[in-house]
Write a protein that holds these residues in place. Sequence first.
Motif, PDB file in Angstrom:
ATOM      1  N   VAL A   1       0.858  -1.182   0.000  1.00  0.00           N
ATOM      2  CA  VAL A   1       0.000   0.000   0.000  1.00  0.00           C
ATOM      3  C   VAL A   1       0.891   1.228   0.000  1.00  0.00           C
ATOM      4  CG1 VAL A   1      -1.878   1.208   1.165  1.00  0.00           C
ATOM      5  CG2 VAL A   1      -1.665  -1.283   1.420  1.00  0.00           C
TER       6      VAL A   1
ATOM      7  N   GLY B   1      -2.582   5.739  -0.796  1.00  0.00           N
ATOM      8  CA  GLY B   1      -3.645   4.754  -0.680  1.00  0.00           C
ATOM      9  C   GLY B   1      -4.040   4.499   0.754  1.00  0.00           C
TER      10      GLY B   1
ATOM     11  N   LEU C   1      -7.840   4.944   1.923  1.00  0.00           N
ATOM     12  CA  LEU C   1      -8.594   3.793   2.421  1.00  0.00           C
ATOM     13  C   LEU C   1      -9.211   4.089   3.783  1.00  0.00           C
ATOM     14  CD1 LEU C   1      -9.557   0.892   2.292  1.00  0.00           C
ATOM     15  CD2 LEU C   1      -7.328   0.169   3.194  1.00  0.00           C
TER      16      LEU C   1
ATOM     17  N   ILE D   1     -14.534   2.718  -1.127  1.00  0.00           N
ATOM     18  CA  ILE D   1     -13.470   1.815  -0.689  1.00  0.00           C
ATOM     19  C   ILE D   1     -12.723   1.263  -1.897  1.00  0.00           C
ATOM     20  CG2 ILE D   1     -12.998  -0.380   0.457  1.00  0.00           C
ATOM     21  CD1 ILE D   1     -15.335   0.226   2.335  1.00  0.00           C
TER      22      ILE D   1
ATOM     23  N   SER E   1     -10.435   3.819  -3.411  1.00  0.00           N
ATOM     24  CA  SER E   1      -9.221   4.067  -2.639  1.00  0.00           C
ATOM     25  C   SER E   1      -8.162   2.999  -2.884  1.00  0.00           C
ATOM     26  CB  SER E   1      -9.558   4.133  -1.142  1.00  0.00           C
ATOM     27  OG  SER E   1      -9.874   2.849  -0.630  1.00  0.00           O
ATOM     28  N   LEU E   2      -8.600   1.819  -3.322  1.00  0.00           N
ATOM     29  CA  LEU E   2      -7.664   0.722  -3.548  1.00  0.00           C
ATOM     30  C   LEU E   2      -7.008   0.807  -4.922  1.00  0.00           C
ATOM     31  CD1 LEU E   2      -9.779  -2.273  -2.137  1.00  0.00           C
ATOM     32  CD2 LEU E   2      -7.970  -0.998  -0.960  1.00  0.00           C
TER      33      LEU E   2
END
Length: 285
Positions: free
Chosen positions: A128, A132, A136, A215, A218-219
Amino acid sequence: MAKVYMDVRGTADDLYEGAQSNSQYARKVDIGKKTKDNTYPPFSVLLLGVDTGDLGRVDQGRSDTMMVLTVNPETEKTTITSLQRDTYIMINGNYDKLNAAYAYGGASLAMETVENYLEIPIDYYISVNMMGFQELVGAIGGVDVQSDLTFSQQGYDFVKGENYHLEGERLLAYTRNRYDDPDGDYGRQNRQRQIIAAAINKMKSVDTLSNYQSILSSLEGNVQTNLKFDQMQNILLNYRAAATQLDEKSLRGSGEMIGGVSYQIVSEEDRQAMSQMLKRELEIE
């Protein structure tokens, strides 16, 4: 529901990056299949927090955060073990800092290096970047933590014992501080584990269906993993009990200058003790 399924599957496919280790400890564990004892097998994940996306960086970067998660559904326990980024360690036949493994060879070399060091298999990885990480936590509505230290960072003030709701820049400020911490990078590791534990607990209760698109957004572009979609499904369906208890550990060393460079030297006794603990969590003989 069909749209949700297809959106999630599409994102999972985008996140997939099939990095593999070539160490003698590498293995293939089938987390979707029960063992002869009629239980699902424990597994491990290397969590990499990379500095790409942090403070304007766009290159490969180093893995300034490295944690090994061991997940055991039978004991209903997940252990989060922090590894110090400056640990003096062998990488491809030469000694260097642990966080250099990711810079030299990405997730594959990072997994292989940790496997050789701890003498355990790393079944999966999740990397990550800092952007990110921030997005997240924001997508799940932020997290609440109690500060373990009084300090100021990037214009934000924190007081030991006070509770804070963290997201956005305040979140990153809380996790970045180490120079004003008497425990240095180990103090920062503790706050990072706080955030991860809080996020796991939040994800168990948050209405993910109502904000799943935030969500997923954000990934995308911020996360890479060698977990496939069906494996993610199996974890959600069969390993939920392992989030009941979150245990936090840290492999600590002592500072030493070698060739004009500062390293953390972990004693062989402490390394072996951590290796044995993780093997027990993974039920390895």
